[in-house]
Scaffold this motif. Structure first.
Motif, PDB file in Angstrom:
ATOM      1  N   LYS A  48     -41.355 -32.966  -0.465  1.00  0.00           N
ATOM      2  CA  LYS A  48     -40.589 -32.820  -1.707  1.00  0.00           C
ATOM      3  C   LYS A  48     -41.102 -31.628  -2.513  1.00  0.00           C
ATOM      4  O   LYS A  48     -40.323 -30.874  -3.082  1.00  0.00           O
ATOM      5  CB  LYS A  48     -40.685 -34.098  -2.556  1.00  0.00           C
ATOM      6  CG  LYS A  48     -39.926 -35.260  -2.018  1.00  0.00           C
ATOM      7  CD  LYS A  48     -38.460 -35.105  -2.282  1.00  0.00           C
ATOM      8  CE  LYS A  48     -37.737 -36.365  -1.851  1.00  0.00           C
ATOM      9  NZ  LYS A  48     -36.308 -36.251  -2.021  1.00  0.00           N
TER      10      LYS A  48
ATOM     11  N   GLU B 139     -39.919 -28.540  -0.914  1.00  0.00           N
ATOM     12  CA  GLU B 139     -38.490 -28.375  -1.178  1.00  0.00           C
ATOM     13  C   GLU B 139     -38.267 -27.766  -2.562  1.00  0.00           C
ATOM     14  O   GLU B 139     -37.459 -26.857  -2.723  1.00  0.00           O
ATOM     15  CB  GLU B 139     -37.780 -29.725  -1.076  1.00  0.00           C
ATOM     16  CG  GLU B 139     -36.279 -29.629  -1.312  1.00  0.00           C
ATOM     17  CD  GLU B 139     -35.603 -30.983  -1.292  1.00  0.00           C
ATOM     18  OE1 GLU B 139     -34.365 -30.985  -1.161  1.00  0.00           O
ATOM     19  OE2 GLU B 139     -36.280 -32.018  -1.414  1.00  0.00           O
ATOM     20  N   ARG B 140     -39.010 -28.245  -3.569  1.00  0.00           N
ATOM     21  CA  ARG B 140     -38.894 -27.681  -4.915  1.00  0.00           C
ATOM     22  C   ARG B 140     -39.297 -26.211  -4.932  1.00  0.00           C
ATOM     23  O   ARG B 140     -38.644 -25.382  -5.571  1.00  0.00           O
ATOM     24  CB  ARG B 140     -39.764 -28.471  -5.893  1.00  0.00           C
ATOM     25  CG  ARG B 140     -39.146 -29.773  -6.311  1.00  0.00           C
ATOM     26  CD  ARG B 140     -39.947 -30.442  -7.437  1.00  0.00           C
ATOM     27  NE  ARG B 140     -39.966 -31.868  -7.159  1.00  0.00           N
ATOM     28  CZ  ARG B 140     -41.033 -32.593  -6.914  1.00  0.00           C
ATOM     29  NH1 ARG B 140     -42.229 -32.058  -6.954  1.00  0.00           N
ATOM     30  NH2 ARG B 140     -40.948 -33.881  -6.649  1.00  0.00           N
TER      31      ARG B 140
ATOM     32  N   TYR C 284     -39.175 -24.106  -2.447  1.00  0.00           N
ATOM     33  CA  TYR C 284     -38.135 -23.332  -1.765  1.00  0.00           C
ATOM     34  C   TYR C 284     -36.893 -23.177  -2.633  1.00  0.00           C
ATOM     35  O   TYR C 284     -36.237 -22.132  -2.610  1.00  0.00           O
ATOM     36  CB  TYR C 284     -37.774 -23.968  -0.431  1.00  0.00           C
ATOM     37  CG  TYR C 284     -38.849 -23.832   0.627  1.00  0.00           C
ATOM     38  CD1 TYR C 284     -39.651 -22.700   0.697  1.00  0.00           C
ATOM     39  CD2 TYR C 284     -39.060 -24.833   1.559  1.00  0.00           C
ATOM     40  CE1 TYR C 284     -40.638 -22.572   1.652  1.00  0.00           C
ATOM     41  CE2 TYR C 284     -40.053 -24.713   2.531  1.00  0.00           C
ATOM     42  CZ  TYR C 284     -40.830 -23.581   2.579  1.00  0.00           C
ATOM     43  OH  TYR C 284     -41.798 -23.457   3.533  1.00  0.00           O
ATOM     44  N   GLU C 285     -36.550 -24.214  -3.411  1.00  0.00           N
ATOM     45  CA  GLU C 285     -35.401 -24.103  -4.305  1.00  0.00           C
ATOM     46  C   GLU C 285     -35.651 -23.048  -5.378  1.00  0.00           C
ATOM     47  O   GLU C 285     -34.763 -22.246  -5.683  1.00  0.00           O
ATOM     48  CB  GLU C 285     -35.089 -25.452  -4.950  1.00  0.00           C
ATOM     49  CG  GLU C 285     -34.434 -26.438  -4.013  1.00  0.00           C
ATOM     50  CD  GLU C 285     -34.221 -27.808  -4.623  1.00  0.00           C
ATOM     51  OE1 GLU C 285     -34.619 -28.015  -5.792  1.00  0.00           O
ATOM     52  OE2 GLU C 285     -33.663 -28.667  -3.928  1.00  0.00           O
ATOM     53  N   LEU C 286     -36.865 -23.042  -5.949  1.00  0.00           N
ATOM     54  CA  LEU C 286     -37.209 -22.020  -6.942  1.00  0.00           C
ATOM     55  C   LEU C 286     -37.161 -20.632  -6.324  1.00  0.00           C
ATOM     56  O   LEU C 286     -36.641 -19.681  -6.921  1.00  0.00           O
ATOM     57  CB  LEU C 286     -38.601 -22.285  -7.522  1.00  0.00           C
ATOM     58  CG  LEU C 286     -38.705 -23.420  -8.526  1.00  0.00           C
ATOM     59  CD1 LEU C 286     -40.173 -23.680  -8.878  1.00  0.00           C
ATOM     60  CD2 LEU C 286     -37.918 -23.096  -9.771  1.00  0.00           C
ATOM     61  N   ARG C 287     -37.708 -20.523  -5.135  1.00  0.00           N
ATOM     62  CA  ARG C 287     -37.704 -19.224  -4.440  1.00  0.00           C
ATOM     63  C   ARG C 287     -36.272 -18.769  -4.174  1.00  0.00           C
ATOM     64  O   ARG C 287     -35.937 -17.593  -4.342  1.00  0.00           O
ATOM     65  CB  ARG C 287     -38.478 -19.355  -3.134  1.00  0.00           C
ATOM     66  CG  ARG C 287     -38.683 -18.075  -2.416  1.00  0.00           C
ATOM     67  CD  ARG C 287     -39.588 -18.273  -1.225  1.00  0.00           C
ATOM     68  NE  ARG C 287     -39.734 -17.021  -0.502  1.00  0.00           N
ATOM     69  CZ  ARG C 287     -40.224 -16.921   0.692  1.00  0.00           C
ATOM     70  NH1 ARG C 287     -40.666 -17.981   1.326  1.00  0.00           N
ATOM     71  NH2 ARG C 287     -40.305 -15.756   1.290  1.00  0.00           N
ATOM     72  N   LEU C 288     -35.417 -19.704  -3.759  1.00  0.00           N
ATOM     73  CA  LEU C 288     -34.021 -19.377  -3.499  1.00  0.00           C
ATOM     74  C   LEU C 288     -33.325 -18.911  -4.778  1.00  0.00           C
ATOM     75  O   LEU C 288     -32.563 -17.939  -4.763  1.00  0.00           O
ATOM     76  CB  LEU C 288     -33.297 -20.588  -2.913  1.00  0.00           C
ATOM     77  CG  LEU C 288     -31.828 -20.403  -2.589  1.00  0.00           C
ATOM     78  CD1 LEU C 288     -31.659 -19.358  -1.486  1.00  0.00           C
ATOM     79  CD2 LEU C 288     -31.213 -21.715  -2.162  1.00  0.00           C
ATOM     80  N   GLU C 289     -33.601 -19.588  -5.901  1.00  0.00           N
ATOM     81  CA  GLU C 289     -33.004 -19.184  -7.172  1.00  0.00           C
ATOM     82  C   GLU C 289     -33.461 -17.785  -7.568  1.00  0.00           C
ATOM     83  O   GLU C 289     -32.653 -16.964  -8.025  1.00  0.00           O
ATOM     84  CB  GLU C 289     -33.369 -20.179  -8.269  1.00  0.00           C
ATOM     85  CG  GLU C 289     -32.668 -21.513  -8.146  1.00  0.00           C
ATOM     86  CD  GLU C 289     -33.141 -22.528  -9.167  1.00  0.00           C
ATOM     87  OE1 GLU C 289     -33.925 -22.147 -10.072  1.00  0.00           O
ATOM     88  OE2 GLU C 289     -32.735 -23.702  -9.075  1.00  0.00           O
TER      89      GLU C 289
ATOM     90  N   GLN D 110     -31.759 -15.295  -5.337  1.00  0.00           N
ATOM     91  CA  GLN D 110     -30.349 -15.164  -5.697  1.00  0.00           C
ATOM     92  C   GLN D 110     -30.195 -14.318  -6.954  1.00  0.00           C
ATOM     93  O   GLN D 110     -29.278 -13.499  -7.049  1.00  0.00           O
ATOM     94  CB  GLN D 110     -29.722 -16.551  -5.900  1.00  0.00           C
ATOM     95  CG  GLN D 110     -28.228 -16.512  -6.112  1.00  0.00           C
ATOM     96  CD  GLN D 110     -27.499 -15.935  -4.917  1.00  0.00           C
ATOM     97  OE1 GLN D 110     -27.790 -16.256  -3.783  1.00  0.00           O
ATOM     98  NE2 GLN D 110     -26.544 -15.069  -5.175  1.00  0.00           N
TER      99      GLN D 110
END
Length: 107
Positions: free
Chosen positions: A43, A46-47, A49-54, A57
């Motif tokens: 988890k 995952e958080r 990676y989500e921050l990195r993706l944001e 982007q």
């Protein structure tokens, strides 16, 4: 004596069964703890990676905006208006129908 031998064997078998159940319970409990710990770390990843993706982007959006501005500038550079502007600023040229007024110098 035959009865005493069977009762001892039964007690020994019960003790073995209890130890087996305790061992299996310990293994299952250990697996549950390990799965829970791994789930928490996944988890967290995952958080991250989500921050990195944001962030990536946002960088992509900035670069697309920059690319659009550069494309607009490329089109503007090819216009007659830009050429005249550069000729006036850098070379001091004027159009034939323009009149230059110079301020008088007072002493």
């Amino acid at each position: 004596m035959d009865k005493m031998g069977k009762s001892r064997r039964k007690r020994k078998d019960r003790w073995g069964n209890r130890m087996t159940i305790i061992g299996i319970t310990f293994v299952v409990f250990s697996l549950a703890v390990i799965v829970t710990i791994k789930g928490v770390t996944l988890k967290e990843k995952e958080r991250e990676y989500e921050l990195r993706l944001e962030n990536l982007q946002a960088q992509v959006d900035k670069e697309e905006e920059r690319s659009q501005k550069l494309e607009e500038y490329r089109v503007y550079v090819q216009t007659k208006q830009y050429i005249e502007e550069v000729a006036k600023q850098k070379l001091g040229l004027v159009n034939p129908d323009e009149i230059l007024l110079k301020p008088s110098q007072r002493q």
